[in-house]
Scaffold this active site. Structure first.
Site, PDB file in Angstrom:
ATOM      1  NE  ARG A 107      -4.985  10.230   2.691  1.00 49.29           N
ATOM      2  CZ  ARG A 107      -4.377   9.698   3.741  1.00 49.29           C
ATOM      3  NH1 ARG A 107      -3.055   9.577   3.765  1.00 49.29           N
ATOM      4  NH2 ARG A 107      -5.078   9.271   4.765  1.00 49.29           N
ATOM      5  CG  HIS A 134      -8.498  11.460   8.084  1.00 47.93           C
ATOM      6  ND1 HIS A 134      -8.955  10.623   7.079  1.00 47.93           N
ATOM      7  CD2 HIS A 134      -7.350  10.884   8.548  1.00 47.93           C
ATOM      8  CE1 HIS A 134      -8.113   9.597   6.954  1.00 47.93           C
ATOM      9  NE2 HIS A 134      -7.144   9.729   7.826  1.00 47.93           N
ATOM     10  CD  GLN A 137      -7.540   7.518  11.820  1.00 47.64           C
ATOM     11  OE1 GLN A 137      -6.855   7.281  10.831  1.00 47.64           O
ATOM     12  NE2 GLN A 137      -7.587   6.687  12.856  1.00 47.64           N
ATOM     13  CG  ASP A 225      -2.686  13.862  13.563  1.00 45.34           C
ATOM     14  OD1 ASP A 225      -1.839  12.997  13.278  1.00 45.34           O
ATOM     15  OD2 ASP A 225      -3.374  14.445  12.692  1.00 45.34           O
ATOM     16  CB  CYS A 266      -5.066   9.144  13.016  1.00 42.39           C
ATOM     17  SG  CYS A 266      -3.980  10.492  12.478  1.00 42.39           S
ATOM     18  NE  ARG A 294      -8.972   4.827   8.341  1.00 35.96           N
ATOM     19  CZ  ARG A 294      -8.073   5.570   7.684  1.00 35.96           C
ATOM     20  NH1 ARG A 294      -6.954   5.940   8.281  1.00 35.96           N
ATOM     21  NH2 ARG A 294      -8.297   5.985   6.448  1.00 35.96           N
TER      22      ARG A 294
END
Ligand code: CP
Ligand code: NVA
Length: 308
Positions: A107, A134, A137, A225, A266, A294
């Site tokens: 990340r 991402h 996700q 988000d 998310c 996830r």
């Protein structure tokens, strides 16, 4: 090298295999204690490096637990504590880590860091979020949609808010899985045009609608988000709140979607900013299923990367 760098860089067949495998992996564990190993131990003897240059709760814990349940071992590394944070090149870091570990998840901030890591690593690299995308996700989100509502193909997904990294991976997924995508948000926070063009080139409708109430009409899925992402300057906070207030997902907005529409986020969320608590905790919300998935989706991604 089977890296998992982005949804548009992986074939639709491989993506479909991963989503279906994630479902099977989840079903095989139904009702088990979290600490119990999977029956299959495909990562036995494997070492996985999890590198974080930004904070994380879900990505960190779900990758760590996922590897352990599959019989592997992890080391969680903070970018700041590595020589990477003190001038060692990404290329040299990739070459060195490849001598110790079987798989790298990173990340980071700049996409260029991820790409350089992948170019020089001799083991698979997984994108655990960059400023631009991402993908892990969205694999979990697609799995979650399909377990509640069946195939995502041909559905209408509406994104309300900032055209950020999570939106970008939804746009990649629209092209690869064949669903329509509407972005509703203010012009300064539009997604990069390339994400829209690329999905359109694959034959799906991707549109921008400034009126959130018009945008969500007929939606099968409404997504939002945070208004300020980890890479955004905190000084942008007040301006963004003013720009995005009209795009909050609340009960009035969701009422314009299909009666059985799902709501996703998310997480982490700023409750009563981008979405109200009434929506997040309401009957349309599947936010905690997304978080759980996830774990299962990333197991399928890791198995694909390692061909185990
Ligand atoms: N959704 C997500 O990636 O959460 P974390 O930042 O907690 O990993
Ligand atoms: N857009 C958010 C997602 C966090 C999981 C960020 O980049 O901060």
């Amino acid at each position: 090298m089977p890296h998992f760098l982005d949804i548009n860089k992986t074939t639709p067949e491989a993506l479909r295999h991963m989503i279906d495998n994630a479902r099977a992996i989840k079903d095989a564990r139904a009702g088990r204690p979290k600490g119990m190993a999977d029956d299959d131990q495909p990562l036995a003897g494997h070492m996985v490096a999890l590198i974080f240059e930004k904070p994380s709760t879900r990505t960190r814990v779900s990758f760590d637990v996922g590897v352990r349940q599959m019989g592997g071992q992890t080391m969680v590394l903070s970018g700041a504590d590595m020589q990477l944070g003190h001038g060692e090149t990404i290329a040299d870091t990739a070459r060195v880590l490849s001598r110790y570990v079987d798989l790298i998840m990173i990340r980071t901030f700049e996409e260029a860091t991820l790409l350089e890591m992948a170019e020089h690593a001799t083991v698979p690299v997984i994108n655990g979020l960059t400023n631009r995308t991402h993908p892990c996700q969205i694999m979990a989100d697609l799995m979650t949609f399909e377990e509640h509502r069946g195939p995502i193909k041909g559905r209408k997904v509406v994104w309300s808010g900032d055209g950020n990294n999570v939106f970008a991976s939804f746009a990649h997924a629209a092209g690869q899985f064949g669903f329509d995508l509407v972005f509703t948000g203010p012009p300064p926070l539009d997604p990069e045009q390339v994400f829209i063009d690329e999905a359109r080139a694959k034959g799906v409708n991707v549109t921008i609608e400034r009126d959130p109430y018009k945008a969500v009409e007929g939606a099968d899925l409404v997504v939002t988000d945070t208004w300020v992402s980890m890479h955004d300057p905190q000084s942008a906070r007040e301006r963004r709140h003013n720009q995005l207030r009209a795009y909050q997902v609340n009960e009035a907005l969701l009422a314009r979607a299909k009666p059985d529409a799902l709501f996703m986020h998310c997480l982490p969320a700023h409750r009563d900013d981008e979405a109200t608590s009434a929506v997040m905790d309401g009957p349309h919300s599947v936010i905690f299923d997304e978080a759980e998935n996830r774990l299962h989706a990333q197991k399928a991604v890791m198995r694909w990367c390692l061909d185990v």
